[in-house]
Design a protein around this motif. Structure first.
Motif, PDB file in Angstrom:
ATOM      1  N   GLU A 275       0.836  -1.195   0.000  1.00 22.05           N
ATOM      2  CA  GLU A 275       0.000   0.000   0.000  1.00 22.05           C
ATOM      3  C   GLU A 275       0.877   1.254   0.000  1.00 22.05           C
ATOM      4  O   GLU A 275       0.576   2.241  -0.659  1.00 22.05           O
ATOM      5  CB  GLU A 275      -0.906   0.002   1.236  1.00 22.05           C
ATOM      6  CG  GLU A 275      -2.043  -1.007   1.164  1.00 22.05           C
ATOM      7  CD  GLU A 275      -2.802  -1.074   2.489  1.00 22.05           C
ATOM      8  OE1 GLU A 275      -2.528  -0.224   3.372  1.00 22.05           O
ATOM      9  OE2 GLU A 275      -3.651  -1.968   2.638  1.00 22.05           O
ATOM     10  N   ILE A 276       1.973   1.188   0.754  1.00 24.90           N
ATOM     11  CA  ILE A 276       2.882   2.326   0.835  1.00 24.90           C
ATOM     12  C   ILE A 276       3.674   2.485  -0.456  1.00 24.90           C
ATOM     13  O   ILE A 276       3.863   3.592  -0.964  1.00 24.90           O
ATOM     14  CB  ILE A 276       3.834   2.151   2.035  1.00 24.90           C
ATOM     15  CG1 ILE A 276       3.031   2.088   3.348  1.00 24.90           C
ATOM     16  CG2 ILE A 276       4.860   3.279   2.088  1.00 24.90           C
ATOM     17  CD1 ILE A 276       3.836   1.620   4.530  1.00 24.90           C
ATOM     18  N   ASP A 277       4.154   1.363  -0.998  1.00 28.54           N
ATOM     19  CA  ASP A 277       4.962   1.412  -2.221  1.00 28.54           C
ATOM     20  C   ASP A 277       4.595   0.231  -3.110  1.00 28.54           C
ATOM     21  O   ASP A 277       5.139  -0.860  -2.971  1.00 28.54           O
ATOM     22  CB  ASP A 277       6.451   1.362  -1.879  1.00 28.54           C
ATOM     23  CG  ASP A 277       7.330   1.543  -3.116  1.00 28.54           C
ATOM     24  OD1 ASP A 277       6.782   1.582  -4.241  1.00 28.54           O
ATOM     25  OD2 ASP A 277       8.562   1.631  -2.967  1.00 28.54           O
ATOM     26  N   PRO A 278       3.655   0.418  -4.045  1.00 28.09           N
ATOM     27  CA  PRO A 278       3.205  -0.701  -4.894  1.00 28.09           C
ATOM     28  C   PRO A 278       4.300  -1.277  -5.779  1.00 28.09           C
ATOM     29  O   PRO A 278       4.133  -2.385  -6.306  1.00 28.09           O
ATOM     30  CB  PRO A 278       2.097  -0.064  -5.747  1.00 28.09           C
ATOM     31  CG  PRO A 278       1.707   1.170  -5.035  1.00 28.09           C
ATOM     32  CD  PRO A 278       2.928   1.661  -4.338  1.00 28.09           C
ATOM     33  N   SER A 279       5.385  -0.557  -5.970  1.00 25.99           N
ATOM     34  CA  SER A 279       6.444  -1.051  -6.858  1.00 25.99           C
ATOM     35  C   SER A 279       7.584  -1.727  -6.097  1.00 25.99           C
ATOM     36  O   SER A 279       8.611  -2.049  -6.686  1.00 25.99           O
ATOM     37  CB  SER A 279       7.006   0.107  -7.688  1.00 25.99           C
ATOM     38  OG  SER A 279       7.637   1.071  -6.854  1.00 25.99           O
ATOM     39  N   TYR A 280       7.403  -1.957  -4.793  1.00 25.04           N
ATOM     40  CA  TYR A 280       8.465  -2.578  -3.986  1.00 25.04           C
ATOM     41  C   TYR A 280       8.489  -4.078  -4.270  1.00 25.04           C
ATOM     42  O   TYR A 280       7.663  -4.850  -3.770  1.00 25.04           O
ATOM     43  CB  TYR A 280       8.234  -2.291  -2.512  1.00 25.04           C
ATOM     44  CG  TYR A 280       9.403  -2.665  -1.623  1.00 25.04           C
ATOM     45  CD1 TYR A 280      10.695  -2.232  -1.904  1.00 25.04           C
ATOM     46  CD2 TYR A 280       9.213  -3.441  -0.489  1.00 25.04           C
ATOM     47  CE1 TYR A 280      11.762  -2.572  -1.094  1.00 25.04           C
ATOM     48  CE2 TYR A 280      10.270  -3.783   0.334  1.00 25.04           C
ATOM     49  CZ  TYR A 280      11.547  -3.342   0.022  1.00 25.04           C
ATOM     50  OH  TYR A 280      12.613  -3.689   0.824  1.00 25.04           O
ATOM     51  N   VAL A 281       9.452  -4.489  -5.080  1.00 22.80           N
ATOM     52  CA  VAL A 281       9.510  -5.865  -5.577  1.00 22.80           C
ATOM     53  C   VAL A 281       9.576  -6.880  -4.436  1.00 22.80           C
ATOM     54  O   VAL A 281       8.909  -7.915  -4.451  1.00 22.80           O
ATOM     55  CB  VAL A 281      10.718  -6.036  -6.520  1.00 22.80           C
ATOM     56  CG1 VAL A 281      10.970  -7.514  -6.830  1.00 22.80           C
ATOM     57  CG2 VAL A 281      10.477  -5.271  -7.812  1.00 22.80           C
ATOM     58  N   GLU A 282      10.412  -6.598  -3.435  1.00 23.35           N
ATOM     59  CA  GLU A 282      10.599  -7.552  -2.353  1.00 23.35           C
ATOM     60  C   GLU A 282       9.295  -7.845  -1.617  1.00 23.35           C
ATOM     61  O   GLU A 282       9.072  -8.974  -1.166  1.00 23.35           O
ATOM     62  CB  GLU A 282      11.661  -7.025  -1.375  1.00 23.35           C
ATOM     63  CG  GLU A 282      13.084  -7.078  -1.909  1.00 23.35           C
ATOM     64  CD  GLU A 282      13.361  -6.068  -3.010  1.00 23.35           C
ATOM     65  OE1 GLU A 282      12.578  -5.092  -3.153  1.00 23.35           O
ATOM     66  OE2 GLU A 282      14.366  -6.230  -3.734  1.00 23.35           O
ATOM     67  N   ALA A 283       8.427  -6.851  -1.502  1.00 22.27           N
ATOM     68  CA  ALA A 283       7.145  -7.080  -0.831  1.00 22.27           C
ATOM     69  C   ALA A 283       6.242  -7.976  -1.671  1.00 22.27           C
ATOM     70  O   ALA A 283       5.517  -8.823  -1.137  1.00 22.27           O
ATOM     71  CB  ALA A 283       6.464  -5.750  -0.540  1.00 22.27           C
ATOM     72  N   HIS A 284       6.257  -7.789  -3.000  1.00 16.35           N
ATOM     73  CA  HIS A 284       5.499  -8.694  -3.870  1.00 16.35           C
ATOM     74  C   HIS A 284       5.993 -10.126  -3.698  1.00 16.35           C
ATOM     75  O   HIS A 284       5.194 -11.070  -3.602  1.00 16.35           O
ATOM     76  CB  HIS A 284       5.651  -8.282  -5.334  1.00 16.35           C
ATOM     77  CG  HIS A 284       4.842  -7.081  -5.711  1.00 16.35           C
ATOM     78  ND1 HIS A 284       3.463  -7.111  -5.829  1.00 16.35           N
ATOM     79  CD2 HIS A 284       5.212  -5.805  -6.014  1.00 16.35           C
ATOM     80  CE1 HIS A 284       3.029  -5.917  -6.182  1.00 16.35           C
ATOM     81  NE2 HIS A 284       4.062  -5.105  -6.300  1.00 16.35           N
ATOM     82  N   LEU A 285       7.297 -10.311  -3.662  1.00 15.27           N
ATOM     83  CA  LEU A 285       7.857 -11.656  -3.533  1.00 15.27           C
ATOM     84  C   LEU A 285       7.529 -12.259  -2.176  1.00 15.27           C
ATOM     85  O   LEU A 285       7.183 -13.446  -2.080  1.00 15.27           O
ATOM     86  CB  LEU A 285       9.370 -11.612  -3.737  1.00 15.27           C
ATOM     87  CG  LEU A 285       9.855 -11.190  -5.124  1.00 15.27           C
ATOM     88  CD1 LEU A 285      11.372 -11.086  -5.149  1.00 15.27           C
ATOM     89  CD2 LEU A 285       9.385 -12.175  -6.190  1.00 15.27           C
ATOM     90  N   GLU A 286       7.635 -11.461  -1.131  1.00 17.90           N
ATOM     91  CA  GLU A 286       7.347 -11.986   0.201  1.00 17.90           C
ATOM     92  C   GLU A 286       5.882 -12.335   0.338  1.00 17.90           C
ATOM     93  O   GLU A 286       5.526 -13.376   0.916  1.00 17.90           O
ATOM     94  CB  GLU A 286       7.752 -10.955   1.258  1.00 17.90           C
ATOM     95  CG  GLU A 286       7.967 -11.551   2.625  1.00 17.90           C
ATOM     96  CD  GLU A 286       9.027 -12.638   2.616  1.00 17.90           C
ATOM     97  OE1 GLU A 286       8.734 -13.731   3.136  1.00 17.90           O
ATOM     98  OE2 GLU A 286      10.122 -12.422   2.082  1.00 17.90           O
ATOM     99  N   LEU A 287       4.994 -11.458  -0.198  1.00 12.30           N
ATOM    100  CA  LEU A 287       3.564 -11.758  -0.183  1.00 12.30           C
ATOM    101  C   LEU A 287       3.290 -13.004  -1.013  1.00 12.30           C
ATOM    102  O   LEU A 287       2.448 -13.841  -0.634  1.00 12.30           O
ATOM    103  CB  LEU A 287       2.766 -10.569  -0.705  1.00 12.30           C
ATOM    104  CG  LEU A 287       1.252 -10.762  -0.809  1.00 12.30           C
ATOM    105  CD1 LEU A 287       0.653 -11.124   0.547  1.00 12.30           C
ATOM    106  CD2 LEU A 287       0.595  -9.501  -1.366  1.00 12.30           C
ATOM    107  N   GLY A 288       4.010 -13.137  -2.198  1.00 10.31           N
ATOM    108  CA  GLY A 288       3.835 -14.359  -2.999  1.00 10.31           C
ATOM    109  C   GLY A 288       4.141 -15.604  -2.198  1.00 10.31           C
ATOM    110  O   GLY A 288       3.441 -16.618  -2.283  1.00 10.31           O
ATOM    111  N   GLY A 289       5.222 -15.530  -1.310  1.00 10.95           N
ATOM    112  CA  GLY A 289       5.576 -16.689  -0.489  1.00 10.95           C
ATOM    113  C   GLY A 289       4.530 -16.985   0.558  1.00 10.95           C
ATOM    114  O   GLY A 289       4.198 -18.151   0.823  1.00 10.95           O
TER     115      GLY A 289
END
Length: 811
Positions: A275-289
């Motif tokens: 929500e804070i940074d939609p382009s933060y790749v690491e958060a996408h990957l961590e959420l994917g996990g």
């Protein structure tokens, strides 16, 4: 369009479009605001300021523009200007969580700036330890010179970490209350791969700067990295109190909570980061996990693909996507993902290891072996890659039993030998008849074949008054209904998927485990490096892997006399063999339909079948099956349990190369248990794989009245069929070579009435065998554990024995 690119993380495209707009309209508010945000994200706050000012001139009441400009001023250390603008905006009605967070950050930054300017430690900081230094170093005005700090910064930017550490240590000795040198020292030590060594500098910096989010974050991340989870969580939550918008803190909390199987909390923090940074790749990957472990696989895949859209060369993203696809039996797609990862960075060993796993899953064992060996060339100390190689070798045709054993011994030499000097004596009470603390370590304590074999035994062991049972679940994924049932059988349940090897070994030792049982061997989520540290007095491996661990610290291997006849296979194990009435019990599915009449009597032809996973079916296996199909030209073959995504074109090609038409083959994807078992109604005889036999599949087939024709192997992996068939008295279905396989299979076509009679008897045979009697196996296992313990109490080394006949005697 530029804003869409920005939101989707395609930042270069966004910047190009923003600049194009400003070339035509220099005062365009949204374009200036967008460029300002991009500059702040890149750490160029001073460059961002003119763009935010231009945006505010065009739209002075826009709250986003106000907040962006205030943040940039703070990042550029223009704190007075930031305060003035914030106060003005608040008076004009600016409100909301972001405004409050910026106000808190501004207050903290101002206090820090003042404390540094006054060269005084922040309030509440305990006195620094005494060091040898000149009195002037402790005066109120003592601080590093601008030249010294500049030299430190320059060396760090050049990654001259040894020089950085030397300079930083010199500064911390002379100015122990100045936080900058402590911070840099910690980061430099971390950069060299020593997070434990960085703890003390980070702890000091965090103590000196109790309201500095970055100092606290550095400490929290390092505590999490070294496994001090409770302290790490408290510190990271302190970061979020200081700065609720700290993206990395949210993401790190998500990672850490996922390791503790606190998946719903982990999801919340990952989503907050996005929500804070939609382009933060690491958060996408961590959420994917997190989503993967919650079994929300489609959502997880979407997150991985979003991360790769933002950063296409992201090797972690390709790897995680490949693992997700592999878990869904989409091995060809997984192979493609891993190959993209290798292309992006061929220096990462784990990518080659996972590529090897995807190839092995397709039955391409020689290619898989090459990938595993390449992985170990890059990372020779990666235990998981070595285990994957060994598991692959048990499926391959190229190596003999002695060579495979030697490869397993090499695992022990690599990962156990360096640890032996650090083995510590165990202070467990040497009372031979006391209650025993028994630990089971496994990554398969869920809806998995290992759990299906273990559960009937646990039901009886849990009632044994002389045993206290512990489980150490090494899987990160969410628990399922089977996990919950197993929890009910065990007094102690420990979720340790995110715990490091050293920490887990110490936990097991602290839990007072007397006998530690490995249920994984060299399969996924194994923790053999923990066993290599010898955390328990007696260590045993059982059930999960058809072969030795290669560890001298593993005392015993549990087996039965059919799969490992006494005296014949001892030389393939570093462990001593302890014999049970059966290797493991079998509990048939409650969903199993009744046994039907022999299908061949109705169809007029024999139907052979295989229900084994694709990775056990190699070109050589297909060649042998095809010999039998050619010898019985009217026969057909049904292959079931195949990937749901239709990845079996290679199988068709292999059969075609052997002259077997596609019309004689019947393929079925993996499905629910009633459907899977119901397919046996169409099969007369199953054909086993080699050199890695089926086990669970052969037992299900027997329960459905279908015998399996097996080729006895020279390793344990190739003798599961011998064991299953031996227990029910079907020795004639065990053959020693390819010619006998063809001859015996062909003879069955002439013996249909006999085969029909056998079909009707197999359920009774299986239920009456040792395999069908869990209480018998549980009682023998309890005797075996007691025998092992008595030997340890007496100071005797491990020795092979038969618990099914003589509880105390050695074989």
């Amino acid at each position: 369009m530029a804003t869409n690119f920005h939101r989707s993380g395609q930042l270069e495209h966004a910047e190009t479009l923003y600049r194009g707009i400003l070339d035509a309209q220099p005062q365009h508010a949204q374009a200036n605001y967008g460029l300002g945000r991009l500059a702040v994200r890149a750490g160029r706050a001073s460059e961002a300021l003119p763009h935010f000012v231009a945006a505010l001139r065009a739209q002075p009441d826009n709250p986003n523009y106000q907040l962006g400009c205030i943040d940039a001023l703070m990042q550029a250390d223009q704190l007075d200007a930031a305060r003035d603008l914030l106060e003005s905006a608040l008076q004009d009605g600016l409100q909301g969580e972001l405004a409050q967070a910026l106000a808190r950050q501004l207050e903290v930054r101002t206090r820090i700036a003042r404390s540094i300017r006054d060269t005084q430690a922040p309030a509440g900081v305990p006195p620094a330890p005494r060091v040898q230094a000149a009195p002037s170093d402790f005066s109120r005005t003592a601080q590093p010179s601008a030249r010294e700090l500049g030299q430190l910064t320059t060396c760090f930017a050049q990654k001259r970490y040894e020089k950085v550490k030397a300079l930083a240590r010199s500064l911390t000795r002379r100015f122990p209350r100045h936080p900058a040198a402590w911070k840099v020292l910690g980061v430099a030590i971390c950069a060299e791969g020593d997070p434990r060594g960085a703890l003390q500098p980070f702890e000091t910096a965090a103590r000196l700067l109790p309201q500095d989010a970055e100092a606290q974050f550095n400490l929290g991340l390092t505590l999490a990295t070294v496994g001090r989870q409770d302290e790490a969580e408290a510190t990271l939550r302190r970061v979020l109190e200081i700065d609720p918008m700290h993206v990395k803190a949210h993401c790190t909390l998500g990672w850490m909570l996922q390791g503790q199987a606190r998946l719903f909390e982990a999801e919340l923090h990952c989503r907050r980061a996005l929500e804070i940074d939609p382009s933060y790749v690491e958060a996408h990957l961590e959420l994917g996990g997190v989503l993967k472990n919650m079994r929300r696989l489609a959502e997880a895949e979407a997150q991985y693909r979003t991360a790769l859209d933002i950063r296409p060369a992201n090797t972690v993203g390709h790897n995680q996507l490949g693992l997700l696809l592999l878990e869904q039996d989409r091995s060809a797609e997984a192979e493609a993902a891993f190959r993209r990862g290798v292309a992006a960075n061929p220096a990462l060993g784990y990518l080659f290891a996972n590529l090897g796993t995807s190839l092995s899953a397709q039955g391409r064992q020689s290619e898989a072996e090459a990938c595993f060996r390449r992985a170990l060339q890059i990372q020779p100390d990666e235990a998981n890659s070595h285990s994957a190689l060994l598991f692959s070798l048990t499926h391959g045709q190229a190596l003999d039993a002695d060579t495979v054993f030697a490869e397993h011994r090499r695992f022990g030499e690599r990962f156990e030998t360096p640890l032996r000097a650090s083995w510590r004596p165990h202070d467990r009470s040497r009372e031979p008849e006391r209650a025993l603390q028994i630990g089971f370590v496994s990554g398969d304590l869920y809806n998995h074949a290992v759990a299906s074999f273990l559960e009937p035994v646990l039901e009886h062991l849990a009632a044994a008054p002389a045993l206290v049972l512990h489980a150490y679940s090494t899987r990160r994924a969410a628990e399922d209904h089977v996990s919950q049932r197993l929890r009910g059988q065990l007094k102690h349940w420990h979720t340790v998927g995110g715990v490091g090897d050293v920490e887990l070994a110490e936990k097991i030792r602290a839990d007072g485990i007397d006998i530690l049982i490995d249920l994984s061997g060299h399969t996924a989520d194994n923790r053999l490096p923990v066993f290599a540290r010898r955390p328990a007095p007696v260590q045993v491996t059982w059930m999960g892997y058809p072969g030795t661990t290669g560890l001298e610290s593993m005392d015993y291997y549990l087996a039965d006399r059919f799969i490992l006849p006494p005296g014949r296979f001892d030389g393939q194990f570093t462990e001593k063999l302890a014999y049970l009435p059966a290797n493991a019990p079998f509990r048939p599915s409650a969903e199993a339909p009744p046994v039907n009449d022999l299908p061949a009597l109705r169809a007029g032809h024999l139907t052979f079948g295989s229900f084994n996973r694709l990775h056990k079916i190699s070109r050589e296996v297909v060649a042998l099956w095809s010999r039998l199909l050619r010898a019985v030209p009217t026969s057909r073959m049904l292959l079931a349990g195949l990937p749901r995504h239709g990845e079996y074109e290679a199988l068709i090609g292999w059969f075609d190369g052997e002259g077997i038409e596609r019309s004689r083959l019947d393929f079925h994807q993996r499905g629910a248990m009633p459907h899977y078992l119901g397919l046996h109604h169409r099969v007369d005889v199953c054909l086993d794989t080699f050199p890695y036999n089926g086990a669970t599949t052969s037992l299900h087939a027997l329960w459905m009245g279908v015998p399996t024709l097996t080729l006895a192997g020279t390793t344990m992996a190739g003798r599961a069929g011998v064991s299953v068939l031996g227990h029910v008295g079907l020795d004639e279905f065990v053959v020693q070579d390819a010619s006998a396989f063809e001859a015996q299979g062909a003879s069955l076509a002439q013996r249909l009435p006999e085969l029909a009679q056998l079909r009707a008897s197999l359920r009774g045979r299986l239920a009456g065998s040792a395999i069908g009697q869990p209480p018998l196996i549980a009682a023998a296992l309890e005797r075996a554990l007691r025998t092992m313990w008595r030997r340890w109490c007496a100071g005797l080394p491990a020795a092979s024995f038969d618990a099914s006949r003589d509880p105390g005697g050695c074989a």
